[in-house]
Write a protein that holds these residues in place. Structure first.
Motif, mmCIF file in Angstrom:
data_model
loop_
_atom_site.group_PDB
_atom_site.id
_atom_site.type_symbol
_atom_site.label_atom_id
_atom_site.label_comp_id
_atom_site.label_asym_id
_atom_site.label_seq_id
_atom_site.Cartn_x
_atom_site.Cartn_y
_atom_site.Cartn_z
ATOM 1 N N TYR A 278 0.849 -1.186 0.000
ATOM 2 C CA TYR A 278 0.000 0.000 0.000
ATOM 3 C C TYR A 278 0.890 1.243 0.000
ATOM 4 C CZ TYR A 278 -4.081 -2.917 0.899
ATOM 5 O OH TYR A 278 -5.083 -3.828 0.789
ATOM 6 N N PRO A 279 0.384 2.351 -0.534
ATOM 7 C CA PRO A 279 1.206 3.575 -0.582
ATOM 8 C C PRO A 279 1.776 3.970 0.787
ATOM 9 C CG PRO A 279 -0.784 3.850 -1.904
ATOM 10 C CD PRO A 279 -0.900 2.504 -1.239
ATOM 11 N N ILE A 280 0.968 3.805 1.833
ATOM 12 C CA ILE A 280 1.453 4.230 3.153
ATOM 13 C C ILE A 280 2.640 3.364 3.602
ATOM 14 C CG2 ILE A 280 -0.105 2.796 4.569
ATOM 15 C CD1 ILE A 280 0.751 6.474 5.297
ATOM 16 N N ALA A 283 5.642 4.748 1.775
ATOM 17 C CA ALA A 283 6.029 6.072 2.262
ATOM 18 C C ALA A 283 6.714 6.001 3.626
ATOM 19 C CB ALA A 283 4.799 6.974 2.351
ATOM 20 N N THR A 284 6.371 4.997 4.417
ATOM 21 C CA THR A 284 6.914 4.933 5.780
ATOM 22 C C THR A 284 7.911 3.797 5.960
ATOM 23 O OG1 THR A 284 5.084 3.511 6.495
ATOM 24 C CG2 THR A 284 4.796 5.894 6.772
ATOM 25 N N TYR B 44 -6.663 12.792 3.482
ATOM 26 C CA TYR B 44 -5.604 11.933 2.934
ATOM 27 C C TYR B 44 -4.977 12.567 1.691
ATOM 28 C CZ TYR B 44 -3.452 7.812 0.728
ATOM 29 O OH TYR B 44 -2.570 6.943 0.142
ATOM 30 N N PHE B 48 -1.096 13.151 2.255
ATOM 31 C CA PHE B 48 -0.184 12.102 1.806
ATOM 32 C C PHE B 48 0.998 12.646 0.997
ATOM 33 C CE2 PHE B 48 1.489 8.640 -0.706
ATOM 34 C CZ PHE B 48 1.664 7.661 0.262
ATOM 35 N N ILE B 51 3.973 13.789 3.259
ATOM 36 C CA ILE B 51 4.520 12.977 4.353
ATOM 37 C C ILE B 51 6.045 12.973 4.332
ATOM 38 C CG2 ILE B 51 4.293 10.768 3.082
ATOM 39 C CD1 ILE B 51 3.626 9.466 5.814
ATOM 40 N N GLU B 88 -6.895 3.649 1.881
ATOM 41 C CA GLU B 88 -6.158 2.767 0.967
ATOM 42 C C GLU B 88 -6.656 1.323 1.042
ATOM 43 O OE1 GLU B 88 -1.987 2.887 1.780
ATOM 44 O OE2 GLU B 88 -1.783 5.031 1.392
#
Ligand code: FES
Ligand SMILES: [Fe+2]
Lengths: 435, 111
Positions: A278-280, A283-284, B44, B48, B51, B88
């Protein structure tokens, strides 16, 4: 069914024991259906209290919770109808006592509400009722208006101790008057081979609690098989790469006495093409199985990854009766299931990381903790349904047994271990009666 | 009177700060469940893309010595993580099939 319609046998990804299946590798487990009784019967639960929770070593906390002399916490063990005080004494040892004052039996240590657990640091324990005081070693030190009593033997009125021992920083208690095994004997080689794993370095904790409407073993079952993952947790992979009908195969299973473990293996999520995350997560640099990278830990004990799986994913150790330690790359998860009745239990979960050194590392931990909760809620959501359905199935629909597949071998082993302990207890009991 | 919660470089996110700079996971989870999906998506979509900058900004300080506006920014990013689960993964505020289950985070590190 015609041959053409039969599903092709799933090619096994991981080698299996020579017997062909994990279950048959342990012939004492058998392959027959299992009974639902132990999850629906109040009578069986009463037996579990005595046979298991008053006889087995139970993990109630970690040494980090009692860092210095006088540090203590209380633990409510509803299942044994007991409240305990765990404290670090002057000599550095961790001790456990029944949380009951020897005068008129008031609960000795509590803060705002007697039913709630508490923790802190003190020099002695003072009863809120009439002010009796006890040392950290449990001895009765002070009695208000002592001269008013009759032949008061203060030396005999210390707090009632409970057997307490520590393994790898995990504090265990045993409520038996004379435990049948030492803690190390009880844990056995599969667990004690984890000796030296640096649990003590992972002191950044995210702790969770939940009251669930289900038998304590049902939640444990959901976390000791991965068979349900493609069904219940289909969202664990982004929809673009979901393969309908795809199963999940564990890399290694092992049982030892009443304890068990399972390893997963396979390519790490982040080594796959980007669309598998997933994008998150991208990103993390963290997600479903935690941070992509954790600080190095040095040499690891031989008990980790006992199946020597490569590439290795997770080791999931279940210490009988109610503890689960899941060891990931550089961090671990701890679960405890505390029964509160035959169809309710209290769940405790804890994610334990090496302390973050930077904001980015803290964010990685936060992501892992958030993702954990999302999917654990799916498991927990099933439980109320499972419990109510089982109760009606058992009593009214004549469905008393369930089939258990090879990927669910630990479920089979768990319920058998519970049944075995209850059988031993029944046997001991009948021995006493016959004498 | 208006107070600014975030560092000046993140003025574009200030409109979310009052609602989403929340100190604990319990507050963030509760806010997510109580928010209409479109609001989660708006939040979001705005946060996003920021971030990477936000983490780089916070990372200039030692973790134990984050200035207050950076702590707010970090908490906003925690909320983004929380909201990302809904946007998501589940396409709804609550995890799919979680029924009436609750799981309370009862302790967590600071900040
Ligand atoms: S009950 Fe504790 S002092 Fe009386
Ligand atoms: Fe699950």
């Amino acid at each position: 069914m015609s041959k053409a319609l039969q599903e092709p046998a799933t090619p096994h990804r991981w080698p299996r024991p020579t017997e062909g299946t994990w279950t048959q590798h342990y012939p004492e487990l058998g392959t027959s259906m299992m009974s639902f009784e132990d999850s629906v019967s109040p009578e069986f639960f009463e037996l579990e209290r005595e046979a298991i929770f008053k006889r087995a070593w139970l993990n109630v906390g970690r040494v980090e919770q009692v860092p210095k002399t006088g540090s203590y916490f209380t633990k409510e063990l509803d299942v044994a109808r007991t409240s305990l005080i765990v404290v670090r004494d002057h000599d550095g040892t961790v001790k456990a006592f029944h949380n009951v004052c020897r005068h008129r039996g008031n609960k000795l240590v509590w803060n705002e509400f007697p039913r709630e657990e508490t923790s802190g640091t003190c020099r002695q324990f003072t009863c809120k009722y009439h002010g009796w005081r006890y040392g950290l070693d449990g001895s009765l030190g002070f009695v208000q208006q002592e001269g008013e009593f009759f032949d008061l033997d203060k030396a005999a009125l210390g707090l009632r101790p409970v057997h307490c021992d520590v393994w790898a920083g995990f504090i265990f208690v045993n409520l038996d008057a004379t435990p049948r095994q030492t803690l190390r004997e009880f844990l056995g080689p599969m667990i004690t081979d984890l000796d030296g794993y640096p649990f003590d370095k992972m002191t950044e904790w995210y702790e969770f609690k939940a009251d669930n409407q289900s038998n304590w073993k049902l939640f444990a079952d959901a976390f000791q098989e991965y068979y349900h993952v493609p069904g219940l947790h289909s969202q664990q992979v982004p929809s673009a790469v979901r393969t309908p009908g795809k199963g999940f195969e564990c890399a290694h299973f092992q049982v030892d006495g009443p304890h068990r473990m399972v390893s997963t293996g396979g390519a790490r999520r982040w080594t796959m093409p980007a669309e598998f995350m997933y994008p998150i997560e991208r990103a993390t640099r963290s997600g479903l199985v935690g941070p992509w990278e954790s600080p190095e830990l040095g040499e690891l004990p031989k008990g980790l990854n006992p199946g020597r799986i490569e590439p290795w994913g997770i080791d999931n150790f279940q210490i009988f009766p109610n503890i689960e330690i899941l060891i990931y790359h550089g961090w671990y998860l701890l679960y405890r299931y505390w029964p509160t009745s035959h169809n309710t239990h209290r769940f405790e979960g804890m994610l334990c990381f090496q302390p973050a050194r930077t904001v980015r590392e803290r964010v990685e931990h936060e992501v892992a903790s958030v993702v954990f909760k999302e999917f654990a809620l799916q498991d927990a959501g099933m439980l109320t349904g499972t419990q109510t359905a089982l109760e009606s199935a058992y009593r009214t629909a004549g469905m008393t047994h369930f089939p258990v597949n090879d990927q669910e071998i630990l479920v089979r082993h768990f319920h058998k271990a519970v049944a075995d302990w209850v059988d031993v207890y029944r046997h001991d009991l009948s021995g006493v009666v016959a004498r | 009177m208006t107070t600014t919660l975030l560092p000046p470089a993140f003025a574009d996110l200030e409109r979310f700060a009052h609602d989403w700079c929340l100190k604990t996971e319990s507050e963030r989870y509760a806010r997510r469940l109580a928010s209409p999906m479109q609001e989660l998506i708006d939040f979001y979509d705005a946060c996003f893309p920021r971030i990477e900058d936000a983490l780089a900004y916070c990372d200039k300080f030692p973790l134990e010595e984050l200035p207050e506006d950076a702590i707010h920014l970090l908490h906003l990013m925690y909320s983004l993580i929380m909201v990302a689960m809904a946007v998501e993964i589940f396409q709804q505020p609550k995890p799919v099939d979680s029924a009436d289950a609750e799981l309370a985070r009862v302790s967590e590190p600071w900040p």
